[in-house]
Design a protein around this motif. Sequence first.
Motif, PDB file in Angstrom:
ATOM      1  N   SER A 143       8.116  -6.157  -4.279  1.00  0.00           N
ATOM      2  CA  SER A 143       8.018  -6.266  -5.727  1.00  0.00           C
ATOM      3  C   SER A 143       6.569  -6.536  -6.081  1.00  0.00           C
ATOM      4  O   SER A 143       5.767  -6.966  -5.235  1.00  0.00           O
ATOM      5  CB  SER A 143       8.909  -7.408  -6.235  1.00  0.00           C
ATOM      6  OG  SER A 143       8.650  -7.698  -7.604  1.00  0.00           O
ATOM      7  N   THR A 144       6.202  -6.293  -7.326  1.00  0.00           N
ATOM      8  CA  THR A 144       4.870  -6.678  -7.784  1.00  0.00           C
ATOM      9  C   THR A 144       4.787  -8.167  -8.087  1.00  0.00           C
ATOM     10  O   THR A 144       3.702  -8.695  -8.318  1.00  0.00           O
ATOM     11  CB  THR A 144       4.490  -5.889  -9.046  1.00  0.00           C
ATOM     12  OG1 THR A 144       5.492  -6.120 -10.054  1.00  0.00           O
ATOM     13  CG2 THR A 144       4.395  -4.406  -8.753  1.00  0.00           C
ATOM     14  N   LYS A 193      17.587  -7.131  -3.641  1.00  0.00           N
ATOM     15  CA  LYS A 193      16.639  -6.232  -4.289  1.00  0.00           C
ATOM     16  C   LYS A 193      16.762  -6.314  -5.802  1.00  0.00           C
ATOM     17  O   LYS A 193      17.856  -6.281  -6.364  1.00  0.00           O
ATOM     18  CB  LYS A 193      16.910  -4.801  -3.822  1.00  0.00           C
ATOM     19  CG  LYS A 193      15.958  -3.773  -4.389  1.00  0.00           C
ATOM     20  CD  LYS A 193      16.290  -2.408  -3.828  1.00  0.00           C
ATOM     21  CE  LYS A 193      15.383  -1.332  -4.379  1.00  0.00           C
ATOM     22  NZ  LYS A 193      15.700  -0.010  -3.806  1.00  0.00           N
ATOM     23  N   GLY A 194      15.596  -6.453  -6.462  1.00  0.00           N
ATOM     24  CA  GLY A 194      15.564  -6.502  -7.915  1.00  0.00           C
ATOM     25  C   GLY A 194      15.762  -7.881  -8.507  1.00  0.00           C
ATOM     26  O   GLY A 194      15.737  -8.028  -9.728  1.00  0.00           O
ATOM     27  N   LEU A 217       3.754  -4.600 -14.176  1.00  0.00           N
ATOM     28  CA  LEU A 217       4.778  -3.735 -14.753  1.00  0.00           C
ATOM     29  C   LEU A 217       4.547  -2.257 -14.449  1.00  0.00           C
ATOM     30  O   LEU A 217       5.216  -1.395 -15.023  1.00  0.00           O
ATOM     31  CB  LEU A 217       4.854  -3.971 -16.264  1.00  0.00           C
ATOM     32  CG  LEU A 217       5.240  -5.395 -16.669  1.00  0.00           C
ATOM     33  CD1 LEU A 217       5.256  -5.542 -18.184  1.00  0.00           C
ATOM     34  CD2 LEU A 217       6.585  -5.790 -16.085  1.00  0.00           C
ATOM     35  N   GLN A 218       3.607  -1.958 -13.554  1.00  0.00           N
ATOM     36  CA  GLN A 218       3.401  -0.595 -13.049  1.00  0.00           C
ATOM     37  C   GLN A 218       3.096   0.389 -14.182  1.00  0.00           C
ATOM     38  O   GLN A 218       3.713   1.454 -14.308  1.00  0.00           O
ATOM     39  CB  GLN A 218       4.615  -0.143 -12.235  1.00  0.00           C
ATOM     40  CG  GLN A 218       4.992  -1.101 -11.115  1.00  0.00           C
ATOM     41  CD  GLN A 218       6.176  -0.639 -10.310  1.00  0.00           C
ATOM     42  OE1 GLN A 218       6.227   0.514  -9.889  1.00  0.00           O
ATOM     43  NE2 GLN A 218       7.154  -1.524 -10.096  1.00  0.00           N
ATOM     44  N   ARG A 219       2.122   0.025 -15.004  1.00  0.00           N
ATOM     45  CA  ARG A 219       1.747   0.868 -16.137  1.00  0.00           C
ATOM     46  C   ARG A 219       0.501   1.696 -15.826  1.00  0.00           C
ATOM     47  O   ARG A 219      -0.484   1.166 -15.293  1.00  0.00           O
ATOM     48  CB  ARG A 219       1.466   0.008 -17.373  1.00  0.00           C
ATOM     49  CG  ARG A 219       2.671  -0.740 -17.932  1.00  0.00           C
ATOM     50  CD  ARG A 219       2.183  -1.697 -18.995  1.00  0.00           C
ATOM     51  NE  ARG A 219       3.261  -2.444 -19.615  1.00  0.00           N
ATOM     52  CZ  ARG A 219       3.067  -3.601 -20.271  1.00  0.00           C
ATOM     53  NH1 ARG A 219       1.852  -4.109 -20.382  1.00  0.00           N
ATOM     54  NH2 ARG A 219       4.096  -4.240 -20.821  1.00  0.00           N
ATOM     55  N   GLN A 234       0.810  -1.209   0.000  1.00  0.00           N
ATOM     56  CA  GLN A 234       0.000   0.000   0.000  1.00  0.00           C
ATOM     57  C   GLN A 234       0.848   1.265   0.000  1.00  0.00           C
ATOM     58  O   GLN A 234       0.386   2.322  -0.418  1.00  0.00           O
ATOM     59  CB  GLN A 234      -0.964  -0.036   1.187  1.00  0.00           C
ATOM     60  CG  GLN A 234      -1.988  -1.166   1.041  1.00  0.00           C
ATOM     61  CD  GLN A 234      -3.086  -1.116   2.081  1.00  0.00           C
ATOM     62  OE1 GLN A 234      -2.835  -1.281   3.261  1.00  0.00           O
ATOM     63  NE2 GLN A 234      -4.307  -0.871   1.632  1.00  0.00           N
ATOM     64  N   SER A 235       2.089   1.160   0.441  1.00  0.00           N
ATOM     65  CA  SER A 235       2.985   2.325   0.430  1.00  0.00           C
ATOM     66  C   SER A 235       3.803   2.419  -0.849  1.00  0.00           C
ATOM     67  O   SER A 235       4.538   3.388  -1.051  1.00  0.00           O
ATOM     68  CB  SER A 235       3.931   2.270   1.635  1.00  0.00           C
ATOM     69  OG  SER A 235       4.835   1.172   1.510  1.00  0.00           O
ATOM     70  N   GLY A 236       3.687   1.415  -1.722  1.00  0.00           N
ATOM     71  CA  GLY A 236       4.423   1.446  -2.984  1.00  0.00           C
ATOM     72  C   GLY A 236       5.878   1.059  -2.861  1.00  0.00           C
ATOM     73  O   GLY A 236       6.718   1.503  -3.660  1.00  0.00           O
ATOM     74  N   ALA A 237       6.206   0.176  -1.886  1.00  0.00           N
ATOM     75  CA  ALA A 237       7.598  -0.253  -1.714  1.00  0.00           C
ATOM     76  C   ALA A 237       8.122  -1.008  -2.929  1.00  0.00           C
ATOM     77  O   ALA A 237       9.338  -1.190  -3.071  1.00  0.00           O
ATOM     78  CB  ALA A 237       7.719  -1.137  -0.462  1.00  0.00           C
ATOM     79  N   TYR A 238       7.228  -1.435  -3.812  1.00  0.00           N
ATOM     80  CA  TYR A 238       7.601  -2.198  -5.003  1.00  0.00           C
ATOM     81  C   TYR A 238       8.121  -1.328  -6.149  1.00  0.00           C
ATOM     82  O   TYR A 238       8.602  -1.847  -7.153  1.00  0.00           O
ATOM     83  CB  TYR A 238       6.372  -2.970  -5.506  1.00  0.00           C
ATOM     84  CG  TYR A 238       5.153  -2.098  -5.671  1.00  0.00           C
ATOM     85  CD1 TYR A 238       5.017  -1.233  -6.747  1.00  0.00           C
ATOM     86  CD2 TYR A 238       4.134  -2.111  -4.714  1.00  0.00           C
ATOM     87  CE1 TYR A 238       3.913  -0.415  -6.886  1.00  0.00           C
ATOM     88  CE2 TYR A 238       3.029  -1.295  -4.839  1.00  0.00           C
ATOM     89  CZ  TYR A 238       2.923  -0.451  -5.921  1.00  0.00           C
ATOM     90  OH  TYR A 238       1.830   0.371  -6.045  1.00  0.00           O
ATOM     91  N   ARG A 239       8.026  -0.008  -6.013  1.00  0.00           N
ATOM     92  CA  ARG A 239       8.229   0.872  -7.170  1.00  0.00           C
ATOM     93  C   ARG A 239       9.630   0.787  -7.763  1.00  0.00           C
ATOM     94  O   ARG A 239       9.812   0.996  -8.962  1.00  0.00           O
ATOM     95  CB  ARG A 239       7.913   2.316  -6.781  1.00  0.00           C
ATOM     96  CG  ARG A 239       6.432   2.573  -6.546  1.00  0.00           C
ATOM     97  CD  ARG A 239       6.111   4.051  -6.451  1.00  0.00           C
ATOM     98  NE  ARG A 239       4.684   4.252  -6.214  1.00  0.00           N
ATOM     99  CZ  ARG A 239       4.155   4.529  -5.027  1.00  0.00           C
ATOM    100  NH1 ARG A 239       4.963   4.633  -3.969  1.00  0.00           N
ATOM    101  NH2 ARG A 239       2.859   4.705  -4.889  1.00  0.00           N
TER     102      ARG A 239
END
Length: 603
Positions: free
Chosen positions: A492-493, A515-516, A413-415, A28-33
């Motif tokens: 991550s998503t 990470k990643g 993919l955060q589109r 919810q905080s967008g840590a995946y960005r």
Amino acid sequence: MASRQQALLLRNQDDEERDYEMALRNFQSGAYRDWPNEAGFEGLGEERGPIEVPVSGYIPSWAIGSLYRTGPGIYTIDDTPKGTYRTEHWFDGLAHTHRFDITPDPDNESKVKVFYSSRRQSDHLVEHIRKTGSMKYLSFGQKRDPCLGLFSKVMGTWQAAMIPHGEKWMENVSVAILPNPPGLESESGNLLGNKTTVGRAPQSGGHRVPLPQSVWATTDNNLMKQMDPDTLEPIGFATQSAFHPSLKGPLSCAHPQRDPVNGDIYNFNQDFGRETVYRVFCVSASTGQTEIIAELRGEGVHAAYIHSFFLTQHFVVLCIPASHIGWGGVKIPWAGNIVDAMEPFDESKKMKWFVVDRTNTKRGVVGRFESDAGFFFHSVNAFEEDDGRRIVCDMMRYRNLDVIQKMYCDVILQRDGATERFWEVEERAKGSMLSLTRFSLCLEQSNPTRFVPVEKVFAIPAPHAGELPTINPLFATRKHRYIYSLPYQGRSTMMDGIVKTDTQTREVLFWDIPKGHSPGEAIFVPRLPTGSNAEQEEDDGVLLSIILDGFDKTSYLLCLDAKTMKELGRAELAFAIGLGFHGVHVTASSKEIERVTGSLTRT
């Protein structure tokens, strides 16, 4: 270059609620960005090879064999009459199969060499889409053109429902790998003039890795596609009617189960019409003959999307989740995909359990059970207790169907804000978090004509358990303790770790991937016990997982110690491999292992 950081984290039952809340807050905080996954979806190529892959660290010599992996490899097709064709759902990416050969090093018996090759499985389908701008075959979640009029939609429905048998081989099959299935010998190589394929091995300094005699890909319908075990070239196809003429229904299970003792294959075929019928069948490994051991119909039998089921020493257990399909199943060709054909989730749609006796002395349904409404992709394992009077089933359960929506490519993919829109709704986020749930079915309390409640033994919430679960394949249909899976921790998503879950103590051990670095299914390769009195320790083996380094846009084959979850070694490629689904490790060092590992191609 991939990091060598050994990030291990031991947690226990007291940490479950805290870690669950942390994962929700991360989403919810967008840590995946700042965790990139694009390299697992875009610009993926094939390498027909085999090419040698440099190995660092240590991969044990007893893990020699071939690791087959399958999943999506193409998501966009340019220059169609309608512009660029884009795959919308992860599950609909066009098939791409990979093989890692782990071979003995001829110069050092204590070391191995690794070779890699891959092949796309849908070239003809790609050409069809390039010429027409669309895919006329049914999909999992690809949306229909919203501009279609009623007449076009009716015609599309008719065409999708009436694909001729001889054209079905063009459909996309990319979920799981099944080596050496019995009963398909007459269909082998039928795309190459009835050529019968035989396992051929790549050379490596005079050493060979024996390959399976045949390799087939499976999906959640009745179609299977064959590939050459060596070149991975598509060479054959079959529908389940090749096993038995009554297996004519359109849907099935992507994860057939294999008896670890005799090698018989079990699955079900789901047929639509005036009523929904599930035909549970067995294909004999010794004769290749198929027997329908039960037909499920009537009360509690709904058309549904079902990805896996359970097998024990004496029983097949089929659980129908709340993923019901509208209009008794026939809404699929109208909607053009399975997702849009599903009915809205309803708490009143309890999960229905059917226990089928698979022994020669007694066939058919011997018990019916029910549990709260829910959904699952993956069963883990099942076993019997109390001299067969009780069945224990482990699954990765979701509270509703929301998880299906989070696997659309725009969300992954955060589109265009799709990811934030999905995760900002707290109830939707909770619905997308699974729990490792154990159910107990008491056959002494069961009734073959009415449903009785199952007992829920425990539920271990995410991220202490995750998707694409595996176990030591030697413990299939036996009581197991350890489960390996890929958790969603909200960094991550996609899945963002590998976790070992102890079902006895509820302790979990994470290999927290840097990470990643996005993991693939962790496939367990057991170390065989030596000596006549040696016992197999359940976690004595290694895990093989293909990791995507989203920053470097490369992939590597990771080898973890299944007991300690520490990295032993890796084989690093100079390019990325698509984020896929399932695989199987096949070795000829033991016929037993070759047979058993084929049964646990889980997602």
